[in-house]
Design a protein around this motif. Structure first.
Motif, PDB file in Angstrom:
ATOM      1  N   TRP A 153     -12.800  -0.508   5.645  1.00 61.64           N
ATOM      2  CA  TRP A 153     -11.753  -1.448   5.238  1.00 61.64           C
ATOM      3  C   TRP A 153     -10.511  -1.326   6.116  1.00 61.64           C
ATOM      4  CZ3 TRP A 153     -11.940  -0.775  -0.831  1.00 61.64           C
ATOM      5  CH2 TRP A 153     -13.136  -1.332  -1.306  1.00 61.64           C
ATOM      6  N   LEU A 197       0.851  -1.196   0.000  1.00 60.29           N
ATOM      7  CA  LEU A 197       0.000   0.000   0.000  1.00 60.29           C
ATOM      8  C   LEU A 197       0.883   1.242   0.000  1.00 60.29           C
ATOM      9  CD1 LEU A 197      -2.916  -0.735   2.491  1.00 60.29           C
ATOM     10  CD2 LEU A 197      -3.020  -0.594   0.016  1.00 60.29           C
ATOM     11  N   LYS A 233      -1.962   5.456  -3.487  1.00 59.75           N
ATOM     12  CA  LYS A 233      -3.280   4.998  -3.910  1.00 59.75           C
ATOM     13  C   LYS A 233      -3.412   5.176  -5.422  1.00 59.75           C
ATOM     14  CE  LYS A 233      -8.203   5.873  -3.086  1.00 59.75           C
ATOM     15  NZ  LYS A 233      -8.514   6.387  -4.426  1.00 59.75           N
ATOM     16  N   ARG A 234      -3.796   4.111  -6.098  1.00 52.35           N
ATOM     17  CA  ARG A 234      -3.929   4.143  -7.549  1.00 52.35           C
ATOM     18  C   ARG A 234      -5.252   4.778  -7.961  1.00 52.35           C
ATOM     19  NH1 ARG A 234      -2.453  -2.187  -8.024  1.00 52.35           N
ATOM     20  NH2 ARG A 234      -4.216  -2.140  -6.573  1.00 52.35           N
ATOM     21  N   THR A 249      -7.437   3.813  -9.897  1.00 50.96           N
ATOM     22  CA  THR A 249      -8.502   2.819 -10.035  1.00 50.96           C
ATOM     23  C   THR A 249      -8.906   2.187  -8.705  1.00 50.96           C
ATOM     24  OG1 THR A 249      -6.825   1.143 -10.524  1.00 50.96           O
ATOM     25  CG2 THR A 249      -7.873   2.246 -12.410  1.00 50.96           C
ATOM     26  N   ASP A 250      -8.207   2.539  -7.624  1.00 51.55           N
ATOM     27  CA  ASP A 250      -8.487   1.920  -6.331  1.00 51.55           C
ATOM     28  C   ASP A 250      -9.777   2.451  -5.719  1.00 51.55           C
ATOM     29  OD1 ASP A 250      -6.300   0.258  -6.241  1.00 51.55           O
ATOM     30  OD2 ASP A 250      -5.056   1.646  -5.073  1.00 51.55           O
ATOM     31  N   ALA A 251     -10.676   1.541  -5.370  1.00 47.07           N
ATOM     32  CA  ALA A 251     -11.835   1.911  -4.553  1.00 47.07           C
ATOM     33  C   ALA A 251     -11.401   1.959  -3.093  1.00 47.07           C
ATOM     34  CB  ALA A 251     -12.955   0.893  -4.738  1.00 47.07           C
ATOM     35  N   VAL A 252     -12.156   2.650  -2.274  1.00 40.99           N
ATOM     36  CA  VAL A 252     -11.846   2.694  -0.840  1.00 40.99           C
ATOM     37  C   VAL A 252     -13.146   2.854  -0.057  1.00 40.99           C
ATOM     38  CG1 VAL A 252     -11.455   5.203  -0.823  1.00 40.99           C
ATOM     39  CG2 VAL A 252     -10.417   3.774   0.946  1.00 40.99           C
TER      40      VAL A 252
END
Length: 221
Positions: free
Chosen positions: A117, A104, A107-108, A110-113
């Motif tokens: 989490w 990690l 943060k990309r 395309t990354d959802a968050v």
């Protein structure tokens, strides 16, 4: 459909027979926060197809990891929840989160968050910091809120704010990730101002009428 197996007399292989398929452990991650409706699970597992989610839930029921039940009216919806065997996967998910933490970095796009989490890796960090009677901790991020329970019955968490938190922490996602993966201690985050701490207001307890009368008689006696 026949059950797939590694057909190895090995505890690791047996565990992977049950939880080694794609999405299974992420479904466990979601259900560690409490019972969820199918639609809620689908919303918080971006990328999973409806057919795949339904198939995984069916497999997990078969393997004794989850149960499905109908809520009492007026809800009357079906929810999925972990069995004791499913909840016992929390240490395994915590270890996986710690192992995966070095990946990690940035943060990309395309990354959802989702805010909750971060709950699994935060549990141990919060339990190590709050040793003075703090049992329910609200965590507020820009992406949402969740709360962590640190009582003696075993740690846990749930999405959304707690009804009666002992303390509330607000921080940005980067700070939360730094705390969760040991790049920053909770104490240092609070001292530096990266974490804002709020204590809940204690409501005043109204004086009972009979108690007022008793005190009046005592005063005038």
């Amino acid at each position: 459909m026949s059950r797939r197996s590694y057909d190895q007399y090995c505890a690791v292989a047996r565990a992977l027979d049950a939880v080694g398929d794609r999405w299974t452990l992420l479904i466990v991650r979601e259900l560690l926060g409490g019972p969820r409706r199918y639609t809620d699970l689908h919303a918080d597992l971006p990328g999973v197809s409806t057919d795949m989610l339904a198939s995984r839930l069916k497999d997990m029921e078969r393997d004794g990891l989850v149960t499905r039940r109908r809520l009492a009216p007026p809800g009357a919806a079906f929810v999925y929840e972990l069995t004791a065997r499913g909840r016992a996967l929390l240490p395994a998910l915590t270890a996986l989160a710690d192992w995966g933490a070095p990946a990690l970095d940035e943060k990309r796009p395309t990354d959802a968050v989702r805010a909750h989490w971060f709950a699994v890796p935060l549990l141990a960090r919060l339990a190590g910091h709050f040793t003075d009677g703090i049992e329910v901790v609200d965590i507020a991020l820009d992406e949402g809120e969740f709360h962590v329970v640190l009582d003696g019955d075993g740690p846990g968490y749930a999405d959304g704010p707690a009804e009666r938190p002992d303390i509330r922490l607000r921080m940005d996602t980067a700070t939360c990730a730094d705390i969760a993966y040991d790049h920053l201690s909770l104490a240092r985050g609070i001292e530096s101002g990266r974490i804002a701490v709020t204590l809940p207001e204690v409501p005043e307890v109204p004086e009972v009428s009979g108690e007022r009368q008793r005190r009046k008689r005592t005063t005038t006696a």
